[in-house]
Motif scaffolding. Structure first.
Motif, PDB file in Angstrom:
ATOM      1  N   THR A   1       0.837  -1.195   0.000  1.00  0.00           N
ATOM      2  CA  THR A   1       0.000   0.000   0.000  1.00  0.00           C
ATOM      3  C   THR A   1       0.870   1.242   0.000  1.00  0.00           C
ATOM      4  O   THR A   1       1.889   1.295   0.701  1.00  0.00           O
ATOM      5  CB  THR A   1      -0.925   0.036   1.225  1.00  0.00           C
ATOM      6  OG1 THR A   1      -1.581   1.310   1.274  1.00  0.00           O
ATOM      7  CG2 THR A   1      -0.166  -0.173   2.524  1.00  0.00           C
TER       8      THR A   1
ATOM      9  N   TRP B   1       0.010   3.934   1.218  1.00  0.00           N
ATOM     10  CA  TRP B   1      -0.423   4.728   2.371  1.00  0.00           C
ATOM     11  C   TRP B   1      -0.266   3.938   3.651  1.00  0.00           C
ATOM     12  O   TRP B   1      -0.446   2.734   3.680  1.00  0.00           O
ATOM     13  CB  TRP B   1      -1.898   5.093   2.202  1.00  0.00           C
ATOM     14  CG  TRP B   1      -2.512   5.692   3.441  1.00  0.00           C
ATOM     15  CD1 TRP B   1      -2.358   6.963   3.902  1.00  0.00           C
ATOM     16  CD2 TRP B   1      -3.395   5.048   4.352  1.00  0.00           C
ATOM     17  NE1 TRP B   1      -3.084   7.141   5.054  1.00  0.00           N
ATOM     18  CE2 TRP B   1      -3.729   5.983   5.360  1.00  0.00           C
ATOM     19  CE3 TRP B   1      -3.922   3.760   4.437  1.00  0.00           C
ATOM     20  CZ2 TRP B   1      -4.575   5.683   6.414  1.00  0.00           C
ATOM     21  CZ3 TRP B   1      -4.761   3.453   5.488  1.00  0.00           C
ATOM     22  CH2 TRP B   1      -5.087   4.401   6.459  1.00  0.00           C
TER      23      TRP B   1
ATOM     24  N   LYS C   1     -15.191  14.227   9.642  1.00  0.00           N
ATOM     25  CA  LYS C   1     -14.354  14.444   8.464  1.00  0.00           C
ATOM     26  C   LYS C   1     -13.097  13.587   8.534  1.00  0.00           C
ATOM     27  O   LYS C   1     -12.693  12.961   7.540  1.00  0.00           O
ATOM     28  CB  LYS C   1     -13.977  15.925   8.357  1.00  0.00           C
ATOM     29  CG  LYS C   1     -13.053  16.240   7.186  1.00  0.00           C
ATOM     30  CD  LYS C   1     -12.641  17.706   7.184  1.00  0.00           C
ATOM     31  CE  LYS C   1     -11.655  17.996   6.048  1.00  0.00           C
ATOM     32  NZ  LYS C   1     -11.196  19.404   6.068  1.00  0.00           N
TER      33      LYS C   1
ATOM     34  N   ARG D   1     -14.054  10.004   7.733  1.00  0.00           N
ATOM     35  CA  ARG D   1     -14.314   9.808   6.298  1.00  0.00           C
ATOM     36  C   ARG D   1     -13.007   9.743   5.516  1.00  0.00           C
ATOM     37  O   ARG D   1     -12.852   8.913   4.606  1.00  0.00           O
ATOM     38  CB  ARG D   1     -15.209  10.942   5.773  1.00  0.00           C
ATOM     39  CG  ARG D   1     -16.668  10.823   6.183  1.00  0.00           C
ATOM     40  CD  ARG D   1     -17.548  11.768   5.374  1.00  0.00           C
ATOM     41  NE  ARG D   1     -17.232  13.166   5.668  1.00  0.00           N
ATOM     42  CZ  ARG D   1     -17.850  13.890   6.582  1.00  0.00           C
ATOM     43  NH1 ARG D   1     -18.814  13.358   7.312  1.00  0.00           N
ATOM     44  NH2 ARG D   1     -17.522  15.163   6.769  1.00  0.00           N
ATOM     45  N   GLU D   2     -12.052  10.593   5.846  1.00  0.00           N
ATOM     46  CA  GLU D   2     -10.757  10.581   5.153  1.00  0.00           C
ATOM     47  C   GLU D   2     -10.037   9.251   5.373  1.00  0.00           C
ATOM     48  O   GLU D   2      -9.455   8.689   4.444  1.00  0.00           O
ATOM     49  CB  GLU D   2      -9.895  11.740   5.657  1.00  0.00           C
ATOM     50  CG  GLU D   2     -10.394  13.116   5.221  1.00  0.00           C
ATOM     51  CD  GLU D   2      -9.609  14.246   5.882  1.00  0.00           C
ATOM     52  OE1 GLU D   2      -8.795  13.957   6.801  1.00  0.00           O
ATOM     53  OE2 GLU D   2      -9.814  15.404   5.493  1.00  0.00           O
ATOM     54  N   GLN D   3     -10.092   8.759   6.582  1.00  0.00           N
ATOM     55  CA  GLN D   3      -9.458   7.471   6.891  1.00  0.00           C
ATOM     56  C   GLN D   3     -10.110   6.341   6.106  1.00  0.00           C
ATOM     57  O   GLN D   3      -9.409   5.468   5.565  1.00  0.00           O
ATOM     58  CB  GLN D   3      -9.534   7.219   8.385  1.00  0.00           C
ATOM     59  CG  GLN D   3      -8.700   6.050   8.877  1.00  0.00           C
ATOM     60  CD  GLN D   3      -8.745   5.939  10.386  1.00  0.00           C
ATOM     61  OE1 GLN D   3      -9.554   5.216  10.938  1.00  0.00           O
ATOM     62  NE2 GLN D   3      -7.867   6.661  11.065  1.00  0.00           N
ATOM     63  N   GLU D   4     -11.429   6.331   6.058  1.00  0.00           N
ATOM     64  CA  GLU D   4     -12.134   5.269   5.325  1.00  0.00           C
ATOM     65  C   GLU D   4     -11.860   5.340   3.828  1.00  0.00           C
ATOM     66  O   GLU D   4     -11.781   4.293   3.170  1.00  0.00           O
ATOM     67  CB  GLU D   4     -13.640   5.370   5.616  1.00  0.00           C
ATOM     68  CG  GLU D   4     -14.031   5.029   7.049  1.00  0.00           C
ATOM     69  CD  GLU D   4     -13.634   3.625   7.428  1.00  0.00           C
ATOM     70  OE1 GLU D   4     -13.872   2.692   6.643  1.00  0.00           O
ATOM     71  OE2 GLU D   4     -13.055   3.454   8.521  1.00  0.00           O
ATOM     72  N   ARG D   5     -11.695   6.536   3.282  1.00  0.00           N
ATOM     73  CA  ARG D   5     -11.360   6.651   1.865  1.00  0.00           C
ATOM     74  C   ARG D   5      -9.996   6.040   1.580  1.00  0.00           C
ATOM     75  O   ARG D   5      -9.794   5.383   0.547  1.00  0.00           O
ATOM     76  CB  ARG D   5     -11.408   8.114   1.428  1.00  0.00           C
ATOM     77  CG  ARG D   5     -12.809   8.642   1.165  1.00  0.00           C
ATOM     78  CD  ARG D   5     -12.774   9.937   0.366  1.00  0.00           C
ATOM     79  NE  ARG D   5     -12.221  11.039   1.152  1.00  0.00           N
ATOM     80  CZ  ARG D   5     -12.953  11.865   1.885  1.00  0.00           C
ATOM     81  NH1 ARG D   5     -14.268  11.720   1.936  1.00  0.00           N
ATOM     82  NH2 ARG D   5     -12.385  12.852   2.545  1.00  0.00           N
ATOM     83  N   MET D   6      -9.037   6.249   2.486  1.00  0.00           N
ATOM     84  CA  MET D   6      -7.714   5.665   2.291  1.00  0.00           C
ATOM     85  C   MET D   6      -7.771   4.138   2.369  1.00  0.00           C
ATOM     86  O   MET D   6      -7.124   3.443   1.584  1.00  0.00           O
ATOM     87  CB  MET D   6      -6.745   6.224   3.321  1.00  0.00           C
ATOM     88  CG  MET D   6      -6.522   7.727   3.233  1.00  0.00           C
ATOM     89  SD  MET D   6      -6.015   8.305   1.600  1.00  0.00           S
ATOM     90  CE  MET D   6      -4.420   7.537   1.450  1.00  0.00           C
TER      91      MET D   6
ATOM     92  N   ALA E   1     -10.303   2.295   1.603  1.00  0.00           N
ATOM     93  CA  ALA E   1     -11.000   1.793   0.415  1.00  0.00           C
ATOM     94  C   ALA E   1     -10.054   1.598  -0.759  1.00  0.00           C
ATOM     95  O   ALA E   1     -10.313   0.775  -1.648  1.00  0.00           O
ATOM     96  CB  ALA E   1     -12.128   2.753   0.031  1.00  0.00           C
ATOM     97  N   LYS E   2      -8.935   2.314  -0.780  1.00  0.00           N
ATOM     98  CA  LYS E   2      -7.968   2.173  -1.864  1.00  0.00           C
ATOM     99  C   LYS E   2      -7.252   0.826  -1.828  1.00  0.00           C
ATOM    100  O   LYS E   2      -6.593   0.451  -2.791  1.00  0.00           O
ATOM    101  CB  LYS E   2      -6.958   3.312  -1.813  1.00  0.00           C
ATOM    102  CG  LYS E   2      -7.553   4.673  -2.105  1.00  0.00           C
ATOM    103  CD  LYS E   2      -6.503   5.781  -2.061  1.00  0.00           C
ATOM    104  CE  LYS E   2      -7.115   7.127  -2.371  1.00  0.00           C
ATOM    105  NZ  LYS E   2      -6.103   8.219  -2.336  1.00  0.00           N
TER     106      LYS E   2
END
Length: 289
Positions: free
Chosen positions: A154, A156, A276, A279-284, A286-287
């Motif tokens: 990953t 990230w 917020k 949400r940012e953590q979950e977007r990362m 999801a990658k």
């Protein structure tokens, strides 16, 4: 027939954990689960499991484990400067003293142990979900793989350090918050998965009395002595101490990596900002799918 994993050296405190058993706080049963859920989820996604697959949580001293056949594994947590943020294939994993509080051995397929109230997680205080692992224990591997392993790893990884971000607790207006938010505390050796006791500038105890009430994961309680306690995954589900703050969900994994002697400070954020961050953590995450 499923393959197996044999414990050659269990280390200080190695247990089977998933994301915990939510929904039973009203019965006095806390969440339990991995202390660093972010590391567990990342490890499982790297080896191709669903994010909730049971894995091994190692504390402080690592451990040694041998597989019956070649296994795809990932090691996460414990450190943010040189983690194994990619899967690899092996028959033997040996991990020495950790650079952080906890590390996770995630195996493709997961660990196959009986579920109690829908979870494989061990709760030390009650014995729910079994006991800490010992030398000679043999665990079956499961079938929780749902996609290919992410061999490229990953790009990230979570960033350690910085303050723990918190929202205002239900009794925050009982305190002079200036001391709490301007101070640096140290994690006391008398800390565990139920709660982290902090030592530093005493917060003046409020004169008001509080009846016992439900407490949430990450609540920061202030007992009579004025030294805060961060309630964690094996916490009691009720308490009579006032809560000055609550660690935001996106930072709970940081709590799971704190060791005795580590320094902690706090930053107040709004509920909107806490959402917020999540949400940012979950977007990362999801990658990694």
């Amino acid at each position: 027939m499923n393959s197996t994993l044999t414990v050659e050296a269990a280390g200080l405190f190695t247990t089977v954990q998933d994301l915990g058993r939510a929904g039973y706080a009203h019965l006095g049963i806390s969440l339990a689960g991995a202390a660093d859920t972010l590391a567990l989820r990342i490890g499982n996604l790297l080896v191709g499991n669903d994010a909730n697959a049971p894995a091994l949580e190692m504390t402080a001293s690592g451990g040694s484990f041998r597989f019956e056949h070649d296994a795809v594994v990932a090691l996460t947590g414990a450190t943010c400067d040189a983690p194994m943020w990619r899967p690899f294939e092996t028959r033997h994993v040996r991990l020495g003293p950790l650079a952080g509080a906890r590390s996770y051995l995630c195996v493709r397929g997961g660990i196959d142990v009986p579920l109690v109230l829908g979870s494989a997680s061990m709760h030390p205080a009650t014995g729910i979900g079994g006991r800490p692992l010992r030398r000679g224990d043999v665990l079956r591997l499961g079938s929780r793989a749902v996609h290919d392993a992410r061999w490229a790893g990953t790009p990230w990884r979570p960033q350690c350090g910085g303050r723990l971000r918190v929202t205002a607790g239900p009794q925050s207006d009982w305190f002079d918050n200036g001391v709490f938010f301007s101070s640096v505390y140290k994690v006391d050796p008398d800390s565990n998965r139920a709660g982290l006791r902090l030592r530093g500038a005493a917060i003046e105890a409020p004169r008001a009395q509080l009846l016992t009430e439900g407490v949430s994961l990450g609540a920061v309680q202030v007992p009579a002595g004025g030294q805060p306690i961060v309630l964690f995954v094996d916490q009691t589900t009720t308490g009579g101490y006032p809560k000055i703050a609550n660690v935001v969900t996106a930072d709970l994994w940081r709590v799971g990596q704190l060791r005795p002697g580590d320094e902690v400070s706090f930053e107040l954020v709004s509920i909107e900002h806490a959402l917020k961050l999540l949400r940012e953590q979950e977007r990362m995450l999801a990658k990694l799918l």
